[in-house]
Motif scaffolding. Structure first.
Motif, mmCIF file in Angstrom:
data_model
loop_
_atom_site.group_PDB
_atom_site.id
_atom_site.type_symbol
_atom_site.label_atom_id
_atom_site.label_comp_id
_atom_site.label_asym_id
_atom_site.label_seq_id
_atom_site.Cartn_x
_atom_site.Cartn_y
_atom_site.Cartn_z
ATOM 1 N N LYS A 20 1.711 -40.745 -5.625
ATOM 2 C CA LYS A 20 0.674 -39.787 -6.049
ATOM 3 C C LYS A 20 -0.515 -40.436 -6.741
ATOM 4 O O LYS A 20 -0.969 -39.989 -7.786
ATOM 5 N N GLY A 21 -1.034 -41.511 -6.166
ATOM 6 C CA GLY A 21 -2.241 -42.124 -6.708
ATOM 7 C C GLY A 21 -2.043 -43.023 -7.910
ATOM 8 O O GLY A 21 -3.019 -43.448 -8.532
ATOM 9 N N GLU A 22 -0.785 -43.326 -8.270
ATOM 10 C CA GLU A 22 -0.547 -44.251 -9.385
ATOM 11 C C GLU A 22 -1.099 -45.630 -9.040
ATOM 12 O O GLU A 22 -1.272 -45.975 -7.870
ATOM 13 N N VAL A 23 -1.351 -46.424 -10.079
ATOM 14 C CA VAL A 23 -1.784 -47.801 -9.873
ATOM 15 C C VAL A 23 -0.744 -48.486 -8.987
ATOM 16 O O VAL A 23 0.457 -48.405 -9.238
ATOM 17 N N ASP A 24 -1.229 -49.152 -7.942
ATOM 18 C CA ASP A 24 -0.362 -49.747 -6.931
ATOM 19 C C ASP A 24 0.006 -51.181 -7.320
ATOM 20 O O ASP A 24 -0.824 -52.091 -7.241
ATOM 21 N N ARG A 32 16.154 -45.592 -10.501
ATOM 22 C CA ARG A 32 16.698 -44.626 -9.539
ATOM 23 C C ARG A 32 17.199 -43.432 -10.341
ATOM 24 O O ARG A 32 18.028 -43.588 -11.254
ATOM 25 N N CYS A 33 16.675 -42.253 -10.035
ATOM 26 C CA CYS A 33 17.088 -41.039 -10.753
ATOM 27 C C CYS A 33 18.546 -40.733 -10.466
ATOM 28 O O CYS A 33 19.006 -40.868 -9.333
ATOM 29 N N ALA A 84 16.243 -56.344 -3.328
ATOM 30 C CA ALA A 84 15.829 -57.683 -2.913
ATOM 31 C C ALA A 84 14.698 -57.662 -1.891
ATOM 32 O O ALA A 84 14.101 -58.699 -1.607
ATOM 33 N N CYS A 85 14.397 -56.483 -1.339
ATOM 34 C CA CYS A 85 13.314 -56.370 -0.366
ATOM 35 C C CYS A 85 12.977 -54.894 -0.165
ATOM 36 O O CYS A 85 13.730 -54.007 -0.564
ATOM 37 N N GLU A 86 11.854 -54.633 0.488
ATOM 38 C CA GLU A 86 11.402 -53.264 0.696
ATOM 39 C C GLU A 86 12.372 -52.463 1.569
ATOM 40 O O GLU A 86 12.488 -51.242 1.428
ATOM 41 N N ASP A 87 13.091 -53.141 2.468
ATOM 42 C CA ASP A 87 14.053 -52.460 3.339
ATOM 43 C C ASP A 87 15.194 -51.816 2.553
ATOM 44 O O ASP A 87 15.908 -50.965 3.087
ATOM 45 N N GLU A 88 15.389 -52.225 1.307
ATOM 46 C CA GLU A 88 16.458 -51.653 0.483
ATOM 47 C C GLU A 88 16.000 -50.415 -0.296
ATOM 48 O O GLU A 88 16.764 -49.877 -1.094
ATOM 49 N N LEU A 89 14.765 -49.958 -0.052
ATOM 50 C CA LEU A 89 14.244 -48.780 -0.738
ATOM 51 C C LEU A 89 14.301 -47.565 0.185
ATOM 52 O O LEU A 89 14.042 -47.666 1.386
ATOM 53 N N VAL A 90 14.645 -46.421 -0.404
ATOM 54 C CA VAL A 90 14.722 -45.163 0.335
ATOM 55 C C VAL A 90 14.063 -44.061 -0.493
ATOM 56 O O VAL A 90 13.977 -44.170 -1.716
ATOM 57 N N PRO A 91 13.590 -42.984 0.162
ATOM 58 C CA PRO A 91 13.011 -41.874 -0.598
ATOM 59 C C PRO A 91 14.068 -41.193 -1.463
ATOM 60 O O PRO A 91 15.173 -40.914 -1.009
ATOM 61 N N GLY A 92 13.705 -40.945 -2.707
ATOM 62 C CA GLY A 92 14.590 -40.252 -3.636
ATOM 63 C C GLY A 92 13.928 -38.979 -4.127
ATOM 64 O O GLY A 92 12.951 -38.505 -3.545
ATOM 65 N N PRO A 93 14.424 -38.417 -5.231
ATOM 66 C CA PRO A 93 13.797 -37.216 -5.797
ATOM 67 C C PRO A 93 12.339 -37.472 -6.189
ATOM 68 O O PRO A 93 11.959 -38.607 -6.463
ATOM 69 N N PHE A 94 11.555 -36.432 -6.200
ATOM 70 C CA PHE A 94 10.148 -36.496 -6.601
ATOM 71 C C PHE A 94 9.326 -37.402 -5.679
ATOM 72 O O PHE A 94 8.289 -37.918 -6.075
ATOM 73 N N SER A 95 9.800 -37.650 -4.457
ATOM 74 C CA SER A 95 9.113 -38.510 -3.473
ATOM 75 C C SER A 95 9.042 -39.968 -3.913
ATOM 76 O O SER A 95 8.210 -40.725 -3.441
#
Length: 193
Positions: A55-59, A78-79, A93-104
């Protein structure tokens, strides 16, 4: 009265952030990244807590990639699914280990990345809707980061609030349980309260 003020501040600052163009976000984020890189704790971190922007946070994704390249232990929040206001830290360890969680939020996959039982990050980069010049942070009101920052594992961590310059304001109403940050980093300055 303080809660009403916080609600109004959230509305005003969130609307201003939502109005930023992709170019403004990219330019300001690049400048924030450069300032973070000047911090001693960043340069010497073996373990760091960082966030994935929404949501537009500093990247800060370039910093996440840099941590992975350096072989640092990258902690992301992680919530907890059934415990509002609480989150675990997990090592990705990498971006592939990230998934969408609560609050997008993109967060470490619970299957691949179990919660970290022990950690002592040298630096934590955390988002906020606003910060003041005393280090007080205005979040979304769930208390997630206040609870995390109150833990023993975060006692010696340099906590850096990351925001745009317009999000650094004179005063944020606080409650006794609110946890301030040690440094606020915007595209214009590193502010140490």
């Amino acid at each position: 009265m303080a809660e009403k003020e916080k609600i109004e501040l959230r509305k005003r600052l969130t609307a201003r952030r939502a109005a930023l163009s992709a170019e403004e976000i990219a330019e300001a984020s690049s400048r924030v990244v450069q300032l973070v890189r000047t911090l001693f704790e960043w340069k010497n971190a073996n373990e760091a807590l960082i966030y994935w922007p929404i949501k537009g946070e500093v990247d800060l994704r370039p910093l996440v990639a840099e941590l992975w390249q350096r072989g640092c232990r990258v902690l992301l929040p992680r919530c907890r699914p059934d415990t509002p206001g609480e989150m675990d830290l997990a090592c990705a360890a990498c971006e592939d280990e990230l998934v969408p969680g609560p609050f997008s939020l993109m967060e470490p996959d619970a299957v691949k990345c179990p919660p970290v039982q022990e950690c002592r990050p040298e630096i934590a980069l955390i988002p906020g809707i606003g910060f003041d010049r005393k280090g007080n942070r205005l979040g979304f009101g769930g208390g997630y980061y206040d609870r995390l920052l109150a833990t023993e594992q975060m006692r010696d961590t340099l906590v850096v609030g990351v925001a745009y310059e317009f999000q650094l304001i004179d005063d944020i109403p606080t409650q006794p349980w609110d946890k301030p940050v040690d440094v606020v980093c915007t595209e214009e300055e590193l502010w140490r309260p």
